[in-house]
Design an enzyme around this catalytic site. Structure first.
Site, short mmCIF file in Angstrom:
data_model
loop_
_atom_site.label_atom_id
_atom_site.label_comp_id
_atom_site.label_asym_id
_atom_site.label_seq_id
_atom_site.Cartn_x
_atom_site.Cartn_y
_atom_site.Cartn_z
CE LYS A 1 1.91 0.64 11.77
NZ LYS A 1 1.80 -0.79 11.62
CE LYS B 1 -3.42 -5.78 8.67
NZ LYS B 1 -3.56 -5.01 7.51
#
Length: 96
Positions: free
Chosen positions: A74, A2
């Site tokens: 992030k 992911k």
């Protein structure tokens, strides 16, 4: 997995937005790139559903949040850290 997919999507959107701005500054109508009937971008080798989905809003300077920027940043930072830990340079402009 992911993390890598999010890094790819972030890079794609950054490059797509740069292309829209360049087309506008170069005298081209960015609407033509993403127009629903023409979909110039979707007719070529760079076809991606994300461009057709987000393009019309981007041309109108509308940026509804589907994935918060702080999470994308992030993920990009984590991808850079991963790349560094395995000695894999990432050369894309949106990763610097």
């Amino acid at each position: 997995m992911k993390l890598i997919v999010n890094m790819i999507m972030g890079s794609m959107m950054a490059t797509f937005s740069e292309g829209l701005l360049l087309s506008e500054k170069g005298g081209l109508d960015p609407n033509v790139l993403v127009e629903v009937k023409l979909q110039v971008v979707s007719l070529g080798a760079i076809s991606a559903p994300m461009y057709s989905l987000k393009g019309p809003s981007m041309v109108k300077s509308l940026y509804p949040t589907a994935f918060p920027l702080k999470h994308q940043q992030k993920d990009m930072r984590l991808a850079l850290g991963l790349a560094e830990s395995v000695s894999q340079p990432l050369h894309c402009s949106s990763c610097k």
